[in-house]
Design a protein around this motif. Structure first.
Motif: not given
Length: 156
Positions: A7-9, A14-24, A38-42, A81-87
């Motif tokens: 689940a974490n992998k 997914a978060a890495c790809h989405e983060f890079m897309f959002c950044a671009e 936010e909802a997924v991490v919660a 760094p998008c999941l640093d707080n989650y980890i």
């Protein structure tokens, strides 16, 4: 541990790809990524909290701590760094539970009636074998990390 890892992998990838897309696409606006995930991490945090309430497997908990550490290294290597707080929150949930379960194991060993454990058999008693297996597993999982918290648990 396998479900935790999978689940974490999946979340990391997914978060890495989405983060890079959002950044671009949105010129680095981190709020958009946070709003999306936010909802997924919660949900992931709440699921782990619920699972930990009924978990008494110290070796499984240490495995999840090691998996979380490896995932943290992967995210650092990816420079995302998008999941640093989650980890970090996962660590804050896992470590106290491991310590509580270890304390329960130690209390159990201290309060057991040693006279009931004695047998005339030449084989090692099953409690002794289980303790040896537990200790060997904890040492093996700590071998490459040298974590002083695990050393402290085992010393007690």
């Amino acid at each position: 541990e396998v479900l935790f890892r999978s689940a974490n992998k999946m979340l990391m990838d997914a978060a890495c790809h989405e983060f890079m897309f959002c950044a671009e696409f949105w010129a680095g606006d981190a709020n958009i990524f946070r709003d999306i995930y936010e909802a997924v991490v919660a949900f992931m945090e709440e699921s782990l909290k619920e699972m930990l309430e009924g978990c008494f497997d110290a070796i499984g908990l240490l495995l999840m701590i090691r998996i979380n550490y490896e995932h943290q290294l992967i995210m650092q290597k990816r420079c995302v760094p998008c999941l640093d707080n989650y980890i970090d929150k996962m660590n804050l949930l896992l470590w106290p539970r491991l310590k509580a379960v270890a304390d329960m194991h130690i209390a159990s060993m201290k309060t057991c009636n040693h006279r009931n454990l004695w047998t005339e058999d030449i084989c090692a008693h099953y409690v002794v074998r289980r303790y040896a297996e537990f200790t060997a597993s904890m040492l093996a999982l700590n071998a490459d990390y040298g974590d002083p918290q695990i050393d402290h648990i085992l010393e007690r």
